[in-house]
Structures are given as structure tokens and as C-alpha cells.
Design a protein around this motif. Structure first.
Motif, short mmCIF file in Angstrom:
data_model
loop_
_atom_site.label_atom_id
_atom_site.label_comp_id
_atom_site.label_asym_id
_atom_site.label_seq_id
_atom_site.Cartn_x
_atom_site.Cartn_y
_atom_site.Cartn_z
N ILE A 79 -29.62 -15.50 -14.24
CA ILE A 79 -28.82 -16.70 -14.08
C ILE A 79 -28.14 -16.97 -15.41
O ILE A 79 -28.80 -17.16 -16.42
N VAL A 80 -26.82 -16.97 -15.41
CA VAL A 80 -26.07 -17.20 -16.65
C VAL A 80 -25.85 -18.71 -16.77
O VAL A 80 -25.00 -19.29 -16.09
N ARG A 81 -26.64 -19.33 -17.61
CA ARG A 81 -26.60 -20.79 -17.75
C ARG A 81 -25.72 -21.16 -18.94
O ARG A 81 -26.11 -21.05 -20.08
N ASN A 82 -24.50 -21.60 -18.64
CA ASN A 82 -23.53 -21.98 -19.67
C ASN A 82 -23.51 -23.50 -19.76
O ASN A 82 -22.97 -24.19 -18.89
N ALA A 83 -24.13 -24.04 -20.80
CA ALA A 83 -24.37 -25.47 -20.90
C ALA A 83 -23.10 -26.31 -20.93
O ALA A 83 -23.06 -27.41 -20.37
N VAL A 84 -22.05 -25.81 -21.58
CA VAL A 84 -20.86 -26.64 -21.77
C VAL A 84 -20.14 -26.93 -20.44
O VAL A 84 -19.95 -28.10 -20.08
#
Length: 251
Positions: A79-84
Motif C-alpha cells: 500500500i503506497v501511503r502518500n501522506a500529503v
């Protein structure tokens, strides 16, 4: 030949080599890695050194040991969790789930959802800057992606902000908690996330059905409105082997 000062340990070199071979497709997802004795023979090292190299990949979540079958490359797509982008108002502010940024149309399910009002624990009260024992709403749930447990999330919202909104219901509605806070005039404009990677407790390992040796990411996120008041604190435990954490920042 004696190893030179500053050179990485031999087991680390072997682990790095195997990692590269997994990355370039020599050993694709789901494939079986050579056994310890074969690696030791190929690399000219002791079996214990080969075992340590395989343990590095296991601890990184790249491989998994199957009893009686050997060591396999994991098939899970991270899971690619991109916070922005996931926390931007353009996401939850338009009624979309922040998970939509992460899972790319994969099946998501929140299970065991618990919504309750309770006295704020001391550490939560300090973060929210409210009195110890002041009422808060706790939203506790476990998330599954494609039927695999990936995260436990426990969020706390002050009672005076959540009362009378769908935050106090199991289904908080389109856009979730942040959209409901904005509708009530308390929309967050700034977030802070603190991360720590560690080994799980026994209860955490059982809850997320973690393989032996799998670490977790403990993440604490605070959401703040324009005047600086913290409107939510969310404590998350992530299966570190299931995630790639990405942070994009403007230059």
C-alpha cells in the motif's frame, strides 16, 4: 581474505544481493528462494551466514518462511501511503475517502468498528489540551485490504466538537471525520504525524495476524484547525510489511 574495516558484514552483502535479484525479477513475487545450504555454497560462506541474510529479508517483510516449504518472496503489493495528497482538503473535503489515495481501487473494509464516548485518558487529554477525564469520542476500527489486516486505527475527538454530528455514528458519511468537522466549523488545516518503527506487542501481532519477525509502524496523527486547536488525535498501528510510506514536499 580478511574483511576490510568499514565493509558491511558478509550476511548483509548477501541480503543486498538477494534484494536486488528480487527487485529485478530474478526471483519474482511468490517464487522460492534457494535454501540456506545452496546460498552458503554459492557465496562460499557458512550456513549460519546465509541464514542471517535470509533473516534480514524476512524482517524487512520482503520474504516469508513457510514451514517445511522454504522461504518465498511475498506476493503482497504494498500500500503506497502518500501522506500529503491523502490528507489534503481536495480529498476529504469533496467527500472522498482518504484511503482512495492509497489503495488504487483495491477492496477496503473496516471491521469491528467501535464508537463510544468515554473520559479522555491522560495522554490523550494532554494532546487535545483538555482536562483529564473530559469526554471524548473514540472511533476504533481495524482495516482490511483484500481481506488482509493492515492497520488498527483509534481516533479521539473532543465531545464538544463531535456532539450532534455523524462522527458519533458508525458511518461518519462522505469524507469521514474531517469532512464532518469542517461542516461544524472545525475543519483541520494542518496535520502532524509522528512515526516509530518497532516490534509489535503480543496483542498487536495477534490483532493484525502478523508473521513472526514482522515489525509495525506506530503512527500518531494530530489534526489542527486554523487557531491551532487539536481537533483529533489518531493512533495507528500499521503492518510495516504491507506499506510503502511516501512523503512529497514542495521545493
Amino acid at each position: 581474505m580478511p574483511r576490510q574495516s568499514g565493509e558491511p558484514p558478509k550476511y548483509q552483502e548477501i541480503a543486498d544481493k538477494l534484494r536486488r535479484q528480487i527487485g529485478d525479477g530474478t526471483y519474482p513475487p511468490g517464487s522460492l528462494l534457494p535454501p540456506e545450504r545452496k546460498i552458503a555454497e554459492l557465496e562460499g560462506v557458512a550456513v549460519g551466514t546465509a541464514r542471517r541474510a535470509l533473516a534480514v529479508l524476512r524482517d524487512e517483510g520482503i520474504t516469508e518462511a513457510r514451514t517445511g516449504a522454504g522461504v518465498y518472496v511475498r506476493t503482497w503489493r504494498p500500500i503506497v501511503r502518500n501522506a500529503v495528497p491523502r490528507l489534503s482538503q481536495s480529498q476529504w473535503g469533496e467527500g472522498r475517502s482518504i484511503w482512495d489515495v492509497d489503495i488504487d481501487k483495491r477492496r477496503l473494509e473496516a471491521v469491528g468498528v467501535q464508537i463510544e464516548q468515554l473520559p479522555a485518558p491522560p495522554d490523550v487529554a494532554r494532546t487535545l489540551d483538555i482536562e483529564d477525564g473530559a469526554p471524548v469520542w473514540r472511533r476504533n476500527r481495524k482495516y482490511l485490504v483484500e481481506d488482509v489486516a493492515v492497520m488498527r486505527s483509534t481516533a479521539y475527538i473532543p465531545d464538544d466538537l463531535a456532539r450532534g454530528t455523524r462522527i458519533t455514528q458508525v458511518d461518519s458519511g462522505p469524507g469521514g471525520t474531517y469532512a464532518r468537522l469542517r461542516e461544524a466549523g472545525h475543519g483541520p488545516v494542518r496535520f502532524r504525524e509522528e512515526l516509530r518503527c518497532r516490534m509489535p506487542s503480543a496483542s498487536e501481532a495477534e490483532d493484525l495476524e502478523l508473521k513472526p519477525g514482522t515489525p509495525v509502524v506506530e503512527m500518531c496523527r494530530t489534526a489542527m484547525r486554523a487557531d491551532g486547536r487539536v481537533v483529533e488525535v489518531n493512533r495507528m498501528i500499521l503492518d510495516a510489511s504491507r506499506y510503502l510510506l511516501v512523503y512529497d514536499f514542495p521545493a
